[in-house]
Motif scaffolding. Sequence first.
Motif, PDB file in Angstrom:
ATOM      1  N   PRO A 109       0.815  -1.228   0.000  1.00  0.00           N
ATOM      2  CA  PRO A 109       0.000   0.000   0.000  1.00  0.00           C
ATOM      3  C   PRO A 109       0.846   1.275   0.000  1.00  0.00           C
ATOM      4  O   PRO A 109       0.517   2.239  -0.707  1.00  0.00           O
ATOM      5  CB  PRO A 109      -0.824  -0.129   1.279  1.00  0.00           C
ATOM      6  N   LEU A 110       1.944   1.315   0.775  1.00  0.00           N
ATOM      7  CA  LEU A 110       2.789   2.500   0.777  1.00  0.00           C
ATOM      8  C   LEU A 110       3.486   2.677  -0.569  1.00  0.00           C
ATOM      9  O   LEU A 110       3.630   3.799  -1.070  1.00  0.00           O
ATOM     10  CB  LEU A 110       3.834   2.417   1.888  1.00  0.00           C
ATOM     11  N   LEU A 111       3.936   1.585  -1.168  1.00  0.00           N
ATOM     12  CA  LEU A 111       4.566   1.663  -2.490  1.00  0.00           C
ATOM     13  C   LEU A 111       3.578   2.209  -3.512  1.00  0.00           C
ATOM     14  O   LEU A 111       3.939   3.041  -4.357  1.00  0.00           O
ATOM     15  CB  LEU A 111       5.069   0.281  -2.910  1.00  0.00           C
ATOM     16  N   GLU A 112       2.332   1.792  -3.424  1.00  0.00           N
ATOM     17  CA  GLU A 112       1.311   2.270  -4.344  1.00  0.00           C
ATOM     18  C   GLU A 112       1.024   3.759  -4.109  1.00  0.00           C
ATOM     19  O   GLU A 112       0.851   4.519  -5.071  1.00  0.00           O
ATOM     20  CB  GLU A 112       0.032   1.456  -4.176  1.00  0.00           C
ATOM     21  N   GLN A 113       0.991   4.190  -2.849  1.00  0.00           N
ATOM     22  CA  GLN A 113       0.789   5.611  -2.570  1.00  0.00           C
ATOM     23  C   GLN A 113       1.918   6.456  -3.153  1.00  0.00           C
ATOM     24  O   GLN A 113       1.683   7.520  -3.727  1.00  0.00           O
ATOM     25  CB  GLN A 113       0.689   5.834  -1.056  1.00  0.00           C
ATOM     26  N   LEU A 114       3.147   5.987  -2.996  1.00  0.00           N
ATOM     27  CA  LEU A 114       4.292   6.713  -3.541  1.00  0.00           C
ATOM     28  C   LEU A 114       4.226   6.748  -5.058  1.00  0.00           C
ATOM     29  O   LEU A 114       4.493   7.781  -5.682  1.00  0.00           O
ATOM     30  CB  LEU A 114       5.597   6.066  -3.079  1.00  0.00           C
ATOM     31  N   ARG A 115       3.836   5.635  -5.656  1.00  0.00           N
ATOM     32  CA  ARG A 115       3.725   5.588  -7.116  1.00  0.00           C
ATOM     33  C   ARG A 115       2.693   6.598  -7.615  1.00  0.00           C
ATOM     34  O   ARG A 115       2.940   7.328  -8.590  1.00  0.00           O
ATOM     35  CB  ARG A 115       3.339   4.178  -7.560  1.00  0.00           C
TER      36      ARG A 115
END
Length: 253
Positions: A109-115
Motif C-alpha cells: 500500500p505505501l509503495l502504491e501511494q508513492l507511485r
Amino acid sequence: VVDSALPQVPETFTGKHLIVLATHLAHNEALLRDIATRIPEGEPHVVVTDIGSCKRRITQLGAEVLPQQFIAGHPMAGREKTGLEHASPLLFYGRKFLLTPHATFTNTPLLEQLRLFLEALGMVPTVMDVDFHDEAMAYMSHLPQLYAVVLTNLLAKHQPGKILPLQGGGIDDQFRLAASSADMWAPIYATNADNMRPVLNEMIATLENMRDNLEDESVIRQWFDTANTIHQAYEQFKSDQANATSRISRKLL
C-alpha cells in the motif's frame, strides 16, 4: 514555494507523511538514521524516499532502520545549476523515477501511494533491482558527467581562450554537464567506485582501439553503425516514455 518551513526535524511523525530526503548522499544516510528514530514503531502511514544517484548503501540502510517505510528512489531529472533561481516547474515532467525497494520490503500500500504521488507530478515510476540500478547509472549518468569534466579539463590545457569561441552545437551538452557541482558528484563517485572502475577501464580500452584504427574506414563505419543503432533505440525509448506520461496525464485529468 513551501507552506511552512521548520528549522529542525520534527520530534515525531504520526499520521500520513511522505518524507523525501533531498540532500547529498552522506547527509541522506545520516538523516535516514535520525528520522527512523522519530517514526513510531508500526506506524503504517509514513513513507520515506530519497533522490540520490546511488542506491545500494541507502537501500541496505533503509532495510535495517525502516524496513517497511523506506523505499529508495532516484528521479532521472536534474539540472547542472543549483538554487531556487534555477528551479523549473517542468523538471520532473515525463521523467522516470526509479524505485529500488529492498528485498524484504512488503508494504505494497505505501509503495502504491508513492507511485501515485510520482504520477501526479507527471513522472513515470519504475521499480528495479538495486544492484542493476547502480551498475546502469555508472554507464548512463556517472560516466557522461565524468567525460564532460575530462573534456573540459583537457581543453583547459590548450589555449581555451582561442578554442572556446569556435564552439559548435555538438559540445553544448558537455559544457552544460561541466557546470555541475563537485559537492554533489564527489560522493557519488566514491559510493559507486566499484562500478565506475570497470566502466572506465572499458572506456580506456575502447579509446585505445579507436586511436589505433583512425585510418581504417571499415572500423570507423562499424563504430558509427553501432552508434546509430543505439540512437534509434534511445529515440524509441523516449517516445514510449512520452506515451506513458501522456496516459498518466489523461488519468489525472
